[in-house]
Design a protein around this motif. Structure first.
Motif, short mmCIF file in Angstrom:
data_model
loop_
_atom_site.label_atom_id
_atom_site.label_comp_id
_atom_site.label_asym_id
_atom_site.label_seq_id
_atom_site.Cartn_x
_atom_site.Cartn_y
_atom_site.Cartn_z
N PRO A 1 -37.19 -0.18 5.28
CA PRO A 1 -37.12 1.34 5.23
C PRO A 1 -38.36 1.41 6.02
O PRO A 1 -39.17 1.91 6.89
CB PRO A 1 -36.86 1.93 4.14
CG PRO A 1 -35.59 1.57 3.16
CD PRO A 1 -35.91 -0.33 3.70
N LEU A 2 -39.01 0.56 4.70
CA LEU A 2 -40.85 0.67 5.02
C LEU A 2 -41.50 -0.13 6.85
O LEU A 2 -42.51 -0.50 7.04
CB LEU A 2 -42.01 -0.22 3.86
CG LEU A 2 -41.62 0.67 2.77
CD1 LEU A 2 -42.29 0.48 1.59
CD2 LEU A 2 -42.34 2.21 3.07
N SER B 1 -34.36 -3.00 -9.92
CA SER B 1 -33.63 -3.49 -8.34
C SER B 1 -34.01 -4.98 -8.55
O SER B 1 -34.33 -5.89 -9.00
CB SER B 1 -34.57 -3.44 -7.40
OG SER B 1 -35.83 -3.74 -7.04
N ILE C 1 -45.91 -0.90 -5.03
CA ILE C 1 -44.36 -0.22 -4.70
C ILE C 1 -43.67 -2.14 -4.44
O ILE C 1 -42.69 -1.42 -5.45
CB ILE C 1 -44.24 0.16 -3.21
CG1 ILE C 1 -45.48 1.14 -3.47
CG2 ILE C 1 -43.58 0.66 -1.91
CD1 ILE C 1 -45.56 1.68 -1.95
N GLN D 1 -31.76 -6.28 -2.81
CA GLN D 1 -31.58 -4.79 -2.66
C GLN D 1 -33.24 -4.26 -2.85
O GLN D 1 -33.77 -3.11 -2.13
CB GLN D 1 -31.72 -3.84 -4.85
CG GLN D 1 -30.33 -4.23 -5.23
CD GLN D 1 -30.12 -4.08 -6.53
OE1 GLN D 1 -30.83 -4.89 -7.72
NE2 GLN D 1 -28.70 -2.99 -6.63
N ARG D 2 -34.72 -4.98 -3.22
CA ARG D 2 -35.59 -4.15 -2.90
C ARG D 2 -35.75 -4.36 -1.08
O ARG D 2 -36.68 -4.07 -0.74
CB ARG D 2 -36.70 -5.10 -3.38
CG ARG D 2 -38.11 -5.17 -3.49
CD ARG D 2 -39.33 -5.79 -4.14
NE ARG D 2 -39.54 -7.01 -4.03
CZ ARG D 2 -40.35 -7.35 -4.09
NH1 ARG D 2 -41.20 -7.64 -5.09
NH2 ARG D 2 -40.38 -8.98 -3.95
N TYR E 1 -33.87 -1.48 -0.21
CA TYR E 1 -34.22 0.20 0.04
C TYR E 1 -35.63 0.04 -0.40
O TYR E 1 -35.40 1.33 0.12
CB TYR E 1 -33.21 0.18 -1.41
CG TYR E 1 -31.75 0.06 -2.33
CD1 TYR E 1 -31.31 0.74 -1.01
CD2 TYR E 1 -31.46 -0.72 -3.08
CE1 TYR E 1 -29.80 0.92 -2.03
CE2 TYR E 1 -30.46 -0.65 -2.85
CZ TYR E 1 -29.77 0.39 -2.14
OH TYR E 1 -28.07 0.55 -2.94
N VAL E 2 -35.99 -0.79 0.03
CA VAL E 2 -37.39 -0.50 -0.03
C VAL E 2 -38.43 -1.04 1.23
O VAL E 2 -38.72 -0.91 2.30
CB VAL E 2 -37.85 -0.99 -1.47
CG1 VAL E 2 -40.09 -0.33 -1.03
CG2 VAL E 2 -38.04 -0.30 -2.58
N SER F 1 -40.71 -1.32 -7.90
CA SER F 1 -38.95 -1.32 -7.67
C SER F 1 -38.26 -2.15 -8.51
O SER F 1 -37.45 -2.62 -9.03
CB SER F 1 -38.79 -1.82 -5.85
OG SER F 1 -37.55 -2.52 -5.93
#
Ligand code: ADP
Ligand code: MG
Lengths: 359, 319
Positions: B222-223, B210, B201, B214-215, B218-219, B205
């Motif tokens: 949130p995780l 990204s 993952i 940005q990673r 956005y990733v 990204s």
């Protein structure tokens, strides 16, 4: 986009994952990297993606050396074995992500995601989260995400390994058809020789980080350059016997502890010219079963595969895979004659493992 | 076979439950003995006038006075000051250190060389491993008012004027003292959360285009919703209730309750009042208020983070 790889090497500390690999990929070509687990396929792919920096060598996309170019400037799409979908985003969010990062407008995102999703047959699933999808659906989403930004190169890392056998067959055909239609240069990593043979224009066989061969599927199958390739490509695996070739009564015979068999063909004559002690390779489909044959063996085990039965035939200490039709009703313990098609034999130097027939 | 299963189904409800209760019993007894009973006792004591001033011969002589302690508390002008002290202290320490700082350290060390990352995280663990008295002593020596204080000595050598750190900037140091210890807990949780995100993952990204930032946005973040919620709520509660460092460092001073926080007040009133005048009842009222605030906050956090939504229901369909 054409890709050129020169002397590519990657070391992780003391471990050399990829060693001195050179090959070129033509624009629109579908190349498979084939090899057992741990041979450096993923590492090679991640260098193409820009995740790893090569320790040595160069990677060229078109005219541009990309060794130090970050992934986001390479315009590649990648599909992973684990799908690698973002679990917190919907299917729409996942496919739109590469577009969002490119600052594509909301309206364009909507349209392009819709188009890709329809191609992939997942138009109905855009509001779902990845956890609410089956494996096949997830892989379609992953493929959609890789395709949506219209990449120059598509990278696949064993994308079908987690799917069940039937789905794998369908997806294989779909990916191949899609790639052909879109004409995107593709690199496809797999340990499954059937996948490589059926999908690829050319196959790069890797072994312990090195490139063993780079050839078309037909060439690889018919003209294996090394025992490794011969062993790895083909199902059931090729039968290998260490033999001594000798002249007897003006005829060439292959002799080993278990048997002596007369052989006559151009390949055999070429092999004899190279030396006496050789490793002989016989593919199962080149053995015909019959009664009056120079070789007889005993059926040790029968494995029904549906369309055909795979036999394990023993001659002394040697064991051979052979194929029979179910109508032949072979049973363990049966004695049968084996005809070997001498025109289809392979011969290797036992010391180096290199073919004596093909350079 | 059929009979067998139905027979088992009939006996199932009672037997396994007994075993389960038996396994739960040891812990349950400990919880009741050392948490529930003391909590009930504190609630009861908070409704009595138990204090050294009212002491005659034995504890049994305390009188039940209902909510009188709470009335006193809510009309106590200092209680107001202490309340806002506590809010300020918890909010600032939490956002700059225990959650915010921990997140920054975890993200930074996850993006550098693994070994270097490990080294820096180990460094941040040291303050927590140190005995608090020694740790506080070091800070005291460091920031003492002129003419003392290591910082002031260094300022002198460098040719700057001296600063009355201890008198004029005490909140800065109370927050630093606690925050620097507080970072490590969140740091460990966040680091393991980041490392548990699948490598695929993370790579996907980057391939999708990204940047590293940005990673994160956005990733990664949130995780990390669940560990973030956990650290935020856990650290809020532990900051609310811990007072050890402040006790050792300033003991609520200098001046009148300048750095006094709620939990420290409960301790002061109940156990360490002036001239040995311990007001157990009144101190307990402070403690009870703290427990109620803690419970309310915990419920709020669960609401805000919509805990239920973290669990999604799979709907698998065949292709
Ligand atoms: N990040 C890494 N650090 C150290 N060794 C690695 C790393 N990635 C791969 N390797 C090693 O490099 C070799 C090739 O790995 P990989 O490319 O993943 O193989 P494959 O994909 O063909 O199974 C293996 O021996 C593996 O242990
Ligand atoms: Mg791999």
């Amino acid at each position: 986009m054409q890709v050129d790889i020169q002397n590519l090497t990657k070391k992780f500390g003391d471990v050399t994952a990829v060693a001195d690999v050179s090959l070129d990929i033509r624009d629109g070509e579908f190349v498979a990297f084939l090899g057992p687990s741990g041979c450096g396929k993923t590492t090679t792919l991640l260098m193409l993606a820009g995740i790893y920096k090569p320790t040595d060598g160069t990677i060229t996309f078109g005219e541009r050396i990309v060794n130090l170019v970050p992934p986001r400037e390479r315009n590649i799409g990648m599909v992973f074995q684990s799908y690698a979908l973002y679990p917190h985003m919907t299917v729409f969010g996942n496919i739109a992500y590469p577009l969002k990062l490119k600052n594509v407008s909301r309206a364009d995102q909507q349209e392009r995601v819709k188009r890709v999703a329809d191609v992939m047959g997942i138009g109905e699933l855009l509001d779902r989260k990845p956890a609410q999808l089956s494996g096949g659906q997830q892989q379609r989403v992953a493929l959609g995400r890789a395709l949506v930004k219209e990449p120059d190169i598509l990278l696949f890392d064993e994308p079908l390994s987690n799917l069940d056998a039937r789905l794998r067959l369908t997806m294989r055909a779909e990916i191949k058809a899609l790639q052909k239609r879109l004409g995107i240069t593709s690199v496809y990593v797999t340990h499954d020789q059937v996948e490589a043979l059926t999908m690829a224009d050319r196959i790069a066989v890797m072994n312990k980080g090195r490139l063993e061969a780079y050839a078309t599927p037909e060439d690889l199958y018919d003209h294996p350059r090394t025992t490794f390739i011969a062993n790895f490509v083909g199902n059931p695996p090729i039968n290998m016997v260490d033999v001594e070739l000798a002249q007897e009564n003006g005829q060439v015979v292959a002799r080993c502890a278990a048997f002596t068999v007369p052989l006559d063909s151009e390949r055999v004559r070429k092999a004899v010219a190279h030396g006496r002690k050789l490793t002989m390779g016989i593919r199962a489909e080149d053995i015909t079963l019959g009664d009056d044959a120079a070789l007889t063996g005993e059926v040790y085990a029968v494995e029904p595969l549906g369309r055909e039965d795979m036999l394990d035939v023993r001659i002394g200490a040697e064991s051979f895979f052979a194929l029979a039709t179910p109508q032949q009703r072979m049973r363990a313990g049966d004695r049968i004659g084996l005809h070997i098609d001498a025109e289809r034999l392979q011969f290797f130097d036992p010391a180096t493992g290199k073919s004596v027939l093909w350079e | 076979m059929n009979m067998n299963t139905s027979a088992r189904a009939r006996t199932a409800p009672t037997r396994p439950n007994l075993t389960a209760y038996a396994f739960l019993a040891p812990v349950a007894i400990l919880v009741v003995l050392f948490f529930i009973i003391p909590a009930l006792l504190v609630i009861y004591i908070s409704m009595t006038d138990l204090a050294t001033a009212n002491f005659t011969s034995d504890v049994g002589q305390m009188t039940f006075i209902g909510l009188k302690n709470y009335e006193t508390l809510f009309s106590d002008p200092y209680a107001r000051k202490i309340f806002f002290n506590t809010v300020f202290y918890v909010l600032v320490t939490l956002s700059l250190f225990n959650v915010g700082g921990a997140l920054v350290v975890a993200l930074l060390t996850a993006h550098i060389n693994r070994r270097a990352g490990f080294f820096f995280r180990a460094l941040w663990l040291l303050p927590r491993l140190m005995t608090s008295t020694v740790y506080i002593l070091m800070w005291e020596r460091m920031v003492a008012d002129p003419p003392y204080g290591i910082l002031n000595q260094l300022f002198g050598v460098a040719g700057y004027g001296t600063v009355a750190f201890n008198t004029n900037h005490i909140w800065t140091f109370v927050i630093l003292v606690n925050g620097i210890i507080g970072i490590s807990f969140g740091m460990i949780i966040f680091t393991s959360a980041i490392e548990s995100i699948s490598k695929d993952i993370m790579n996907a990204s980057l391939v999708d285009g990204s940047t590293a930032m940005q990673r994160i946005r956005y990733v990664i973040l949130p995780l990390m919703r669940w560990p973030l919620l956990f650290v935020l709520s856990y650290q809020t509660l532990s900051l609310l209730t811990s007072y050890e460092e402040i006790l050792l460092f300033t003991n609520g001073g200098p001046g009148v309750y300048q750095t006094e926080v709620w939990a420290l007040t409960a301790f002061h009133r109940a156990l360490s009042n002036y001239f040995g005048n311990a007001q157990w009842g009144y101190g307990s009222a402070f403690a009870v208020v703290l427990v109620i605030v803690g419970i309310v906050l915990a419920i709020l956090y669960l609401r805000i983070f919509r805990f239920r939504e973290l669990v999604s229901e799979p709907k698998i369909e065949n292709l």
